[in-house]
Design a protein around this motif. Structure first.
Motif, PDB file in Angstrom:
ATOM      1  N   ASN A 132       0.822  -1.301  -0.070  1.00  0.00           N
ATOM      2  CA  ASN A 132       0.048  -0.119  -0.051  1.00  0.00           C
ATOM      3  C   ASN A 132       0.782   1.366  -0.058  1.00  0.00           C
ATOM      4  N   VAL A 133       1.804   1.375   0.592  1.00  0.00           N
ATOM      5  CA  VAL A 133       2.960   2.505   0.797  1.00  0.00           C
ATOM      6  C   VAL A 133       4.162   2.594   0.023  1.00  0.00           C
ATOM      7  N   GLU A 134       4.419   1.349  -0.645  1.00  0.00           N
ATOM      8  CA  GLU A 134       5.580   1.200  -1.689  1.00  0.00           C
ATOM      9  C   GLU A 134       5.252   2.430  -2.847  1.00  0.00           C
ATOM     10  N   GLY A 135       6.380   3.284  -2.720  1.00  0.00           N
ATOM     11  CA  GLY A 135       6.418   4.223  -3.748  1.00  0.00           C
ATOM     12  C   GLY A 135       5.515   5.477  -3.363  1.00  0.00           C
ATOM     13  N   ALA A 136       4.947   5.588  -2.203  1.00  0.00           N
ATOM     14  CA  ALA A 136       3.855   6.413  -1.937  1.00  0.00           C
ATOM     15  C   ALA A 136       4.801   7.845  -1.327  1.00  0.00           C
ATOM     16  N   PHE A 137       6.018   7.860  -0.968  1.00  0.00           N
ATOM     17  CA  PHE A 137       6.903   8.874  -0.584  1.00  0.00           C
ATOM     18  C   PHE A 137       7.970   9.333  -1.383  1.00  0.00           C
ATOM     19  N   ALA A 138       8.472  10.419  -1.342  1.00  0.00           N
ATOM     20  CA  ALA A 138       9.694  10.869  -2.191  1.00  0.00           C
ATOM     21  C   ALA A 138      10.046  12.103  -1.350  1.00  0.00           C
ATOM     22  N   ALA A 139      11.467  12.332  -1.635  1.00  0.00           N
ATOM     23  CA  ALA A 139      12.159  13.483  -0.836  1.00  0.00           C
ATOM     24  C   ALA A 139      11.719  14.965  -1.482  1.00  0.00           C
ATOM     25  N   THR A 140      11.646  15.651  -0.570  1.00  0.00           N
ATOM     26  CA  THR A 140      11.115  17.106  -0.772  1.00  0.00           C
ATOM     27  C   THR A 140      12.234  17.734  -1.645  1.00  0.00           C
ATOM     28  N   ARG A 141      11.962  18.584  -2.538  1.00  0.00           N
ATOM     29  CA  ARG A 141      13.075  19.559  -3.280  1.00  0.00           C
ATOM     30  C   ARG A 141      14.056  20.004  -2.496  1.00  0.00           C
ATOM     31  N   ARG A 142      13.840  20.630  -1.510  1.00  0.00           N
ATOM     32  CA  ARG A 142      14.468  21.295  -0.483  1.00  0.00           C
ATOM     33  C   ARG A 142      15.689  20.185   0.038  1.00  0.00           C
ATOM     34  N   VAL A 143      15.076  18.973   0.535  1.00  0.00           N
ATOM     35  CA  VAL A 143      15.988  18.097   0.781  1.00  0.00           C
ATOM     36  C   VAL A 143      17.179  17.491  -0.215  1.00  0.00           C
ATOM     37  N   ARG A 144      16.263  17.232  -1.397  1.00  0.00           N
ATOM     38  CA  ARG A 144      17.186  16.690  -2.593  1.00  0.00           C
ATOM     39  C   ARG A 144      18.294  17.701  -2.882  1.00  0.00           C
ATOM     40  N   ALA A 145      17.907  19.057  -2.683  1.00  0.00           N
ATOM     41  CA  ALA A 145      19.029  19.970  -2.764  1.00  0.00           C
ATOM     42  C   ALA A 145      20.060  20.300  -1.928  1.00  0.00           C
ATOM     43  N   ARG A 146      19.602  19.977  -0.683  1.00  0.00           N
ATOM     44  CA  ARG A 146      20.540  20.187   0.471  1.00  0.00           C
ATOM     45  C   ARG A 146      21.097  18.752   1.086  1.00  0.00           C
ATOM     46  N   GLY A 147      20.756  17.758   0.667  1.00  0.00           N
ATOM     47  CA  GLY A 147      21.138  16.481   1.163  1.00  0.00           C
ATOM     48  C   GLY A 147      20.801  16.224   2.750  1.00  0.00           C
ATOM     49  N   LEU A 148      21.125  15.006   3.249  1.00  0.00           N
ATOM     50  CA  LEU A 148      20.990  14.525   4.592  1.00  0.00           C
ATOM     51  C   LEU A 148      22.084  14.421   5.276  1.00  0.00           C
ATOM     52  N   GLY A 149      22.137  14.386   6.570  1.00  0.00           N
ATOM     53  CA  GLY A 149      23.302  14.016   7.495  1.00  0.00           C
ATOM     54  C   GLY A 149      23.537  12.426   7.571  1.00  0.00           C
ATOM     55  N   ALA A 150      24.099  11.908   8.133  1.00  0.00           N
ATOM     56  CA  ALA A 150      24.547  10.589   8.165  1.00  0.00           C
ATOM     57  C   ALA A 150      23.513   9.970   9.124  1.00  0.00           C
ATOM     58  N   ARG A 151      22.868  10.519   9.932  1.00  0.00           N
ATOM     59  CA  ARG A 151      21.886   9.998  11.238  1.00  0.00           C
ATOM     60  C   ARG A 151      20.288  10.772  11.053  1.00  0.00           C
ATOM     61  N   VAL A 152      19.453  10.062  10.735  1.00  0.00           N
ATOM     62  CA  VAL A 152      18.147  10.745  10.208  1.00  0.00           C
ATOM     63  C   VAL A 152      17.213  10.262  11.485  1.00  0.00           C
ATOM     64  N   TRP A 153      16.500  10.901  11.965  1.00  0.00           N
ATOM     65  CA  TRP A 153      15.292  10.524  12.861  1.00  0.00           C
ATOM     66  C   TRP A 153      13.799  10.717  12.074  1.00  0.00           C
ATOM     67  N   LEU A 154      13.100   9.543  11.877  1.00  0.00           N
ATOM     68  CA  LEU A 154      11.660   9.584  11.225  1.00  0.00           C
ATOM     69  C   LEU A 154      10.869   9.922  12.589  1.00  0.00           C
ATOM     70  N   VAL A 155       9.909  10.947  12.327  1.00  0.00           N
ATOM     71  CA  VAL A 155       8.919  11.153  13.362  1.00  0.00           C
ATOM     72  C   VAL A 155       7.775  10.589  12.744  1.00  0.00           C
ATOM     73  N   ASP A 156       6.912   9.828  13.229  1.00  0.00           N
ATOM     74  CA  ASP A 156       5.514   9.550  12.723  1.00  0.00           C
ATOM     75  C   ASP A 156       4.676   9.416  13.995  1.00  0.00           C
ATOM     76  N   ASP A 157       3.446   9.518  13.765  1.00  0.00           N
ATOM     77  CA  ASP A 157       2.306   9.609  14.818  1.00  0.00           C
ATOM     78  C   ASP A 157       1.985   8.234  15.637  1.00  0.00           C
ATOM     79  N   VAL A 158       2.154   7.038  14.566  1.00  0.00           N
ATOM     80  CA  VAL A 158       1.524   5.759  14.875  1.00  0.00           C
ATOM     81  C   VAL A 158       2.536   4.966  14.319  1.00  0.00           C
ATOM     82  N   VAL A 159       2.921   3.960  14.682  1.00  0.00           N
ATOM     83  CA  VAL A 159       3.538   2.528  13.951  1.00  0.00           C
ATOM     84  C   VAL A 159       2.744   1.485  14.478  1.00  0.00           C
ATOM     85  N   THR A 160       2.362   0.738  13.551  1.00  0.00           N
ATOM     86  CA  THR A 160       1.596  -0.518  13.780  1.00  0.00           C
ATOM     87  C   THR A 160       2.552  -1.819  13.287  1.00  0.00           C
ATOM     88  N   GLU A 161       2.607  -1.823  12.180  1.00  0.00           N
ATOM     89  CA  GLU A 161       3.509  -2.992  11.775  1.00  0.00           C
ATOM     90  C   GLU A 161       4.862  -2.296  11.253  1.00  0.00           C
TER      91      GLU A 161
END
Length: 82
Positions: A28-57
């Motif tokens: 259901n969620v495969e391919g549903a998310f992509a990087a924002t333009r700002r992050v694609r231009a700036r890049g990410l650090g080595a460690r990233v925290w993903l914050v979500d409201d609910v995690v089931t599976e």
């Protein structure tokens, strides 16, 4: 010293995950998310925290983590409220 960025955007609408089984949730969620333009231009650090409201599976978190790793994150941690 931590930066906060809206790194991901939903690029495809998906039905709610609530009552689906694990395999269905992952597809259901495969391919549903992509990087924002700002992050694609700036890049990410080595460690990233993903914050979500609910995690089931973990299907949504896993789909998001794949995108973040493809952007260069070596570690992706997940912080959820429920």
């Amino acid at each position: 010293g931590l930066g906060v960025a809206a790194a991901l955007a939903r690029v495809r609408d998906t039905p709610p995950q609530g009552s689906w089984g694990p395999r269905s949730r992952a597809s259901n969620v495969e391919g549903a998310f992509a990087a924002t333009r700002r992050v694609r231009a700036r890049g990410l650090g080595a460690r990233v925290w993903l914050v979500d409201d609910v995690v089931t599976e973990g299907a949504t978190a896993a789909a998001c983590a794949r995108v973040l790793r493809a952007l260069g994150a070596r570690e992706v941690g997940v912080l959820a409220l429920a």
